[in-house]
Design a protein around this motif. Sequence first.
Motif, PDB file in Angstrom:
ATOM      1  N   ARG A 211       0.844  -1.193   0.000  1.00  0.00           N
ATOM      2  CA  ARG A 211       0.000   0.000   0.000  1.00  0.00           C
ATOM      3  C   ARG A 211       0.880   1.244   0.000  1.00  0.00           C
ATOM      4  NH1 ARG A 211      -1.603   3.506   3.753  1.00  0.00           N
ATOM      5  NH2 ARG A 211      -0.470   2.328   5.345  1.00  0.00           N
ATOM      6  N   ILE A 212       0.518   2.214  -0.849  1.00  0.00           N
ATOM      7  CA  ILE A 212       1.274   3.465  -0.959  1.00  0.00           C
ATOM      8  C   ILE A 212       0.408   4.620  -0.470  1.00  0.00           C
ATOM      9  CG2 ILE A 212       2.331   5.111  -2.564  1.00  0.00           C
ATOM     10  CD1 ILE A 212       3.101   2.731  -4.317  1.00  0.00           C
ATOM     11  N   SER A 213       0.994   5.446   0.380  1.00  0.00           N
ATOM     12  CA  SER A 213       0.319   6.647   0.874  1.00  0.00           C
ATOM     13  C   SER A 213       1.327   7.791   0.857  1.00  0.00           C
ATOM     14  CB  SER A 213      -0.209   6.418   2.296  1.00  0.00           C
ATOM     15  OG  SER A 213      -0.775   7.599   2.828  1.00  0.00           O
ATOM     16  N   CYS A 214       0.933   8.947   0.353  1.00  0.00           N
ATOM     17  CA  CYS A 214       1.889  10.049   0.272  1.00  0.00           C
ATOM     18  C   CYS A 214       1.175  11.398   0.387  1.00  0.00           C
ATOM     19  CB  CYS A 214       2.694   9.983  -1.026  1.00  0.00           C
ATOM     20  SG  CYS A 214       1.699   9.988  -2.525  1.00  0.00           S
ATOM     21  N   ARG A 215       1.943  12.394   0.827  1.00  0.00           N
ATOM     22  CA  ARG A 215       1.456  13.768   0.927  1.00  0.00           C
ATOM     23  C   ARG A 215       2.596  14.714   0.555  1.00  0.00           C
ATOM     24  NH1 ARG A 215       0.057  12.036   6.056  1.00  0.00           N
ATOM     25  NH2 ARG A 215       1.414  13.611   7.026  1.00  0.00           N
ATOM     26  N   ALA A 216       2.263  15.766  -0.137  1.00  0.00           N
ATOM     27  CA  ALA A 216       3.248  16.783  -0.499  1.00  0.00           C
ATOM     28  C   ALA A 216       3.054  18.019   0.369  1.00  0.00           C
ATOM     29  CB  ALA A 216       3.124  17.138  -1.975  1.00  0.00           C
ATOM     30  N   SER A 217       4.052  18.893   0.351  1.00  0.00           N
ATOM     31  CA  SER A 217       4.000  20.173   1.089  1.00  0.00           C
ATOM     32  C   SER A 217       3.750  19.964   2.578  1.00  0.00           C
ATOM     33  CB  SER A 217       2.912  21.078   0.494  1.00  0.00           C
ATOM     34  OG  SER A 217       3.140  21.333  -0.873  1.00  0.00           O
ATOM     35  N   VAL A 218       4.530  19.075   3.182  1.00  0.00           N
ATOM     36  CA  VAL A 218       4.343  18.791   4.610  1.00  0.00           C
ATOM     37  C   VAL A 218       5.258  19.648   5.491  1.00  0.00           C
ATOM     38  CG1 VAL A 218       3.517  16.435   4.253  1.00  0.00           C
ATOM     39  CG2 VAL A 218       5.981  16.856   4.456  1.00  0.00           C
ATOM     40  N   LEU A 219       6.235  20.338   4.885  1.00  0.00           N
ATOM     41  CA  LEU A 219       7.153  21.195   5.636  1.00  0.00           C
ATOM     42  C   LEU A 219       7.099  22.610   5.083  1.00  0.00           C
ATOM     43  CD1 LEU A 219      10.270  18.819   5.816  1.00  0.00           C
ATOM     44  CD2 LEU A 219       8.591  19.227   7.623  1.00  0.00           C
ATOM     45  N   ASN A 220       6.745  23.558   5.901  1.00  0.00           N
ATOM     46  CA  ASN A 220       6.629  24.945   5.449  1.00  0.00           C
ATOM     47  C   ASN A 220       7.988  25.594   5.178  1.00  0.00           C
ATOM     48  OD1 ASN A 220       3.817  24.898   5.652  1.00  0.00           O
ATOM     49  ND2 ASN A 220       3.852  25.538   7.797  1.00  0.00           N
ATOM     50  N   SER A 221       9.018  25.116   5.860  1.00  0.00           N
ATOM     51  CA  SER A 221      10.335  25.751   5.742  1.00  0.00           C
ATOM     52  C   SER A 221      11.092  25.348   4.487  1.00  0.00           C
ATOM     53  CB  SER A 221      11.182  25.420   6.975  1.00  0.00           C
ATOM     54  OG  SER A 221      11.366  24.009   7.080  1.00  0.00           O
ATOM     55  N   ALA A 222      10.663  24.268   3.826  1.00  0.00           N
ATOM     56  CA  ALA A 222      11.364  23.767   2.644  1.00  0.00           C
ATOM     57  C   ALA A 222      10.714  24.308   1.374  1.00  0.00           C
ATOM     58  CB  ALA A 222      11.358  22.244   2.630  1.00  0.00           C
ATOM     59  N   ASP A 223      11.493  24.347   0.286  1.00  0.00           N
ATOM     60  CA  ASP A 223      10.937  24.739  -1.015  1.00  0.00           C
ATOM     61  C   ASP A 223      10.000  23.664  -1.554  1.00  0.00           C
ATOM     62  OD1 ASP A 223      12.322  27.262  -1.310  1.00  0.00           O
ATOM     63  OD2 ASP A 223      14.144  26.082  -1.576  1.00  0.00           O
ATOM     64  N   GLY A 224      10.279  22.427  -1.198  1.00  0.00           N
ATOM     65  CA  GLY A 224       9.413  21.306  -1.560  1.00  0.00           C
ATOM     66  C   GLY A 224       9.607  20.193  -0.555  1.00  0.00           C
ATOM     67  N   SER A 225       8.552  19.444  -0.277  1.00  0.00           N
ATOM     68  CA  SER A 225       8.675  18.370   0.703  1.00  0.00           C
ATOM     69  C   SER A 225       7.634  17.297   0.429  1.00  0.00           C
ATOM     70  CB  SER A 225       8.499  18.910   2.134  1.00  0.00           C
ATOM     71  OG  SER A 225       7.229  19.535   2.283  1.00  0.00           O
ATOM     72  N   ALA A 226       7.875  16.117   0.984  1.00  0.00           N
ATOM     73  CA  ALA A 226       6.939  15.013   0.803  1.00  0.00           C
ATOM     74  C   ALA A 226       7.098  14.007   1.929  1.00  0.00           C
ATOM     75  CB  ALA A 226       7.162  14.333  -0.548  1.00  0.00           C
ATOM     76  N   TYR A 227       5.971  13.445   2.335  1.00  0.00           N
ATOM     77  CA  TYR A 227       5.952  12.311   3.255  1.00  0.00           C
ATOM     78  C   TYR A 227       5.425  11.137   2.450  1.00  0.00           C
ATOM     79  CZ  TYR A 227       4.486   9.163   6.986  1.00  0.00           C
ATOM     80  OH  TYR A 227       4.311   8.060   7.777  1.00  0.00           O
ATOM     81  N   TYR A 228       6.135  10.007   2.512  1.00  0.00           N
ATOM     82  CA  TYR A 228       5.821   8.884   1.627  1.00  0.00           C
ATOM     83  C   TYR A 228       5.902   7.576   2.396  1.00  0.00           C
ATOM     84  CZ  TYR A 228       5.847   6.323  -2.852  1.00  0.00           C
ATOM     85  OH  TYR A 228       5.538   5.514  -3.923  1.00  0.00           O
ATOM     86  N   GLU A 229       4.851   6.783   2.291  1.00  0.00           N
ATOM     87  CA  GLU A 229       4.814   5.446   2.889  1.00  0.00           C
ATOM     88  C   GLU A 229       4.655   4.407   1.786  1.00  0.00           C
ATOM     89  OE1 GLU A 229       1.724   4.978   5.737  1.00  0.00           O
ATOM     90  OE2 GLU A 229       2.347   6.664   6.998  1.00  0.00           O
ATOM     91  N   GLN A 230       5.472   3.379   1.861  1.00  0.00           N
ATOM     92  CA  GLN A 230       5.304   2.214   0.989  1.00  0.00           C
ATOM     93  C   GLN A 230       5.319   1.004   1.905  1.00  0.00           C
ATOM     94  OE1 GLN A 230       6.893   2.732  -2.735  1.00  0.00           O
ATOM     95  NE2 GLN A 230       6.639   0.651  -3.459  1.00  0.00           N
ATOM     96  N   GLY A 231       4.116   0.465   2.158  1.00  0.00           N
ATOM     97  CA  GLY A 231       3.995  -0.540   3.196  1.00  0.00           C
ATOM     98  C   GLY A 231       4.292   0.102   4.536  1.00  0.00           C
ATOM     99  N   ASN A 232       5.192  -0.502   5.292  1.00  0.00           N
ATOM    100  CA  ASN A 232       5.586   0.040   6.590  1.00  0.00           C
ATOM    101  C   ASN A 232       6.889   0.831   6.528  1.00  0.00           C
ATOM    102  OD1 ASN A 232       3.374  -0.985   8.080  1.00  0.00           O
ATOM    103  ND2 ASN A 232       4.335  -3.015   8.138  1.00  0.00           N
TER     104      ASN A 232
END
Length: 212
Positions: free
Chosen positions: A24-45
């Motif tokens: 299972r894949i779960s992801c979100r973008a723009s999770v850090l305000n201080s960065a120009d770009g950011s992402a949180y990404y899960e693939q399985g555990n």
Amino acid sequence: MSRQELLSPEGLRIDGRRANELRRISCRASVLNSADGSAYYEQGNTKVLVAVYGPREPRAKTQFNYDQAIVNVEFNVAPFSTSERRKRSKGDKRLLEISSFVKQTFEGAIQRNVYPRSQIDIYIHLLQHDGGTLETCINAATLALVDAGVSMSDYVCACTAGFIDDTPVLDLNGVEESSIETPDLTVAILPRTGNIALLQMESKLHSTKLQD
């Protein structure tokens, strides 16, 4: 753990997936305000957090190219990411290897000539490990670079593959990866052209398996 335990007679893997099923894949973008770009990404555990800074002026005036951007990658592992609680130094061989593979992958995908005399920094933090670290880092970095608006020739998509007995399997989990009997291969591709951005193998695999 034997191969028979990793793959049941019904063709199910230890986590209940079929051989060709991804986790299972779960992801979100723009999770850090201080960065120009950011992402949180899960693939399985396996869980990864990526921050991208740049393109920006190089911190060291002597470390830049006049005609294209340089790409820096730093990979860190949280002490709580595995059951083995230990802090890795920045000089850890495995950390440097993954940083190098990710850098190699994106140096070819980012249109660096668009950003002369600048640098792009990619910071990767492994929060939880359960196999497929390199593929997860590459997929997460792609999302963070897109979030930062960095120009790329194509998205980069990565996945692992291996063999259990004579059965090819996709997206190895931690138990499958840790088995000395399961060879694993990480492939990163550029989907529009089908070009391979990275091909990296952790163990030996007979060439006839790749032909199949």
